[in-house]
Design an enzyme around this catalytic site. Structure first.
Site, short mmCIF file in Angstrom:
data_model
loop_
_atom_site.label_atom_id
_atom_site.label_comp_id
_atom_site.label_asym_id
_atom_site.label_seq_id
_atom_site.Cartn_x
_atom_site.Cartn_y
_atom_site.Cartn_z
N GLU A 174 3.63 -5.72 7.22
CA GLU A 174 2.89 -4.66 7.92
C GLU A 174 3.32 -4.51 9.37
O GLU A 174 3.24 -3.41 9.94
CB GLU A 174 1.38 -4.94 7.85
CG GLU A 174 0.77 -4.81 6.47
CD GLU A 174 0.80 -6.11 5.68
OE1 GLU A 174 0.13 -6.17 4.64
OE2 GLU A 174 1.51 -7.06 6.10
N GLY A 186 0.03 -5.20 0.79
CA GLY A 186 -1.16 -5.17 -0.06
C GLY A 186 -0.95 -5.81 -1.41
O GLY A 186 -1.89 -6.32 -2.02
N ALA A 240 0.85 -1.19 0.00
CA ALA A 240 0.00 0.00 0.00
C ALA A 240 0.89 1.24 0.00
O ALA A 240 2.07 1.18 0.33
CB ALA A 240 -0.92 -0.01 1.21
N GLU A 263 -1.41 -9.45 -0.87
CA GLU A 263 -2.84 -9.67 -0.65
C GLU A 263 -3.63 -9.56 -1.96
O GLU A 263 -4.57 -10.33 -2.19
CB GLU A 263 -3.36 -8.65 0.37
CG GLU A 263 -2.82 -8.89 1.77
CD GLU A 263 -3.13 -7.76 2.73
OE1 GLU A 263 -3.81 -8.02 3.74
OE2 GLU A 263 -2.68 -6.61 2.48
#
Length: 264
Positions: free
Chosen positions: A138, A115, A72, A118
Site C-alpha cells: 500500500e 487486501g 483491493a 490481509e
C-alpha cells in the site's frame, strides 16, 4: 480427493460443499481477484451463511486463477474520497470473516498482496502454494493497510518484520512467509487445495462446539496478557464440561469407539 456434493456460484465467488467443508473461491481471475465492494459483500455473506449452518465444520477460502487476491480494486478506490470511504465503511464487511466462529483455512494459491494478504490473515490457518507471493504494498500507492495489515501482521510476525513489510512494500515468497511465521505450511502448487481440504475435513470431523471454543481460546491469546489469557483458557476449558460432546467424546474414548458428535 474429496468430491463436492453441492456447487453454487454467485457473480464473483464460486462455492461448493464437500462433506462438512464449505469451499469459497474468489472468482475475478481476469482482475487477479482484486477485492471490489461486490466481491467483499458476496464473500462476507457466504462466510456468514456457512458459519450459521451446523452442517459446516470448516471453511476453505482460495482464489480462481493465478491469484488468491492481488489486493483491493485500485480502479474502484481511486474514485473515492474520505467522506465516501467513512460513510460507507469501506471494507467493513471484512469483519464478518474475522467474526466467524467456524474455523477458516486460507489456501493461498498465488498473489496475496495488500487486501489479499490481509484477507488471508483474517483466516485461522494459512496454507500456501510454492508459487504464492505475499506483501503489503500500500505504501507504493500513498496509503497504508486498512484491513488489519498493520495490526494482525505485527502480532503474527513481530514488529520489526511487519515494519519492513509495510514500509518497503516488498513481495515475499511462500517460503519466506512460512519462515516468518505467517504461513503454517507450504505445498506444491498442484497439491495445495487437496491438502487444505484434507485438513479442513479433519477439523470438521470433530465437535463443532469444541473447535469453536478452541478457536476462541487461541484468538484471545493475541488480545490478552498471559495471566488473563490463562484464566480465560481455564474458564473456556471448564465450559466444555457443560457440552454434550465432551460427555460423548470421553465416553467414546473409554469405550474404545468412534464418537458420535451432536455439535452441542
Amino acid at each position: 480427493m474429496l468430491r463436492a456434493t453441492k456447487i453454487c456460484s454467485a457473480a464473483l465467488i464460486n462455492t461448493s460443499v464437500t462433506g462438512r467443508v464449505g469451499l469459497i473461491k474468489l472468482n475475478r481471475p481476469d482482475a487477479l481477484n482484486a477485492l471490489n465492494s461486490q466481491l467483499v459483500s458476496e464473500l462476507a455473506n457466504q462466510v456468514e451463511e456457512y458459519d450459521s449452518s451446523t452442517d459446516i465444520g470448516c471453511i476453505v477460502l482460495t482464489g480462481e486463477g493465478k491469484a488468491f487476491a492481488a489486493g483491493a480494486d485500485i480502479k474502484e478506490m481511486m474514485q473515492l474520497d474520505f467522506s465516501e470511504v467513512y460513510r460507507t465503511d469501506l471494507f467493513g464487511d471484512m469483519s464478518k470473516v474475522r467474526a466467524a466462529k467456524t474455523p477458516i483455512i486460507a489456501a493461498v494459491n498465488g498473489f496475496a498482496l495488500g487486501g489479499g494478504c490481509e484477507l488471508a490473515m483474517l483466516c485461522d490457518i494459512i496454507y500456501a502454494s510454492d508459487k504464492a507471493k505475499f506483501g503489503q504494498p500500500e505504501i507504493k500507492l500513498g496509503t497504508i493497510p486498512g484491513i488489519g495489515g498493520s495490526q494482525n501482521l505485527t502480532k503474527l510476525i513481530g514488529k520489526s518484520k511487519a515494519m519492513e513489510w509495510v514500509l518497503t512494500g516488498k513481495m515475499y515468497s511462500a517460503e519466506e512467509a512460512e519462515k516468518a511465521g505467517l504461513v503454517a505450511a507450504v505445498f506444491p502448487h498442484d497439491q495445495l487445495l487437496d491438502k487444505a481440504m484434507e485438513n479442513a475435513a479433519l477439523i470438521a470431523s470433530y465437535s463443532r462446539m469444541a473447535t469453536e471454543i478452541a478457536k476462541c481460546a487461541v484468538n484471545q491469546s493475541l488480545e490478552l496478557g498471559i495471566s488473563d489469557g490463562l484464566n480465560m483458557e481455564k474458564r473456556l476449558f471448564q465450559s466444555t464440561f457443560g457440552t454434550k460432546d465432551k460427555m460423548e467424546g470421553m465416553a467414546a474414548f473409554v469405550e474404545k469407539r468412534a464418537p458420535k458428535w451432536s455439535h452441542a
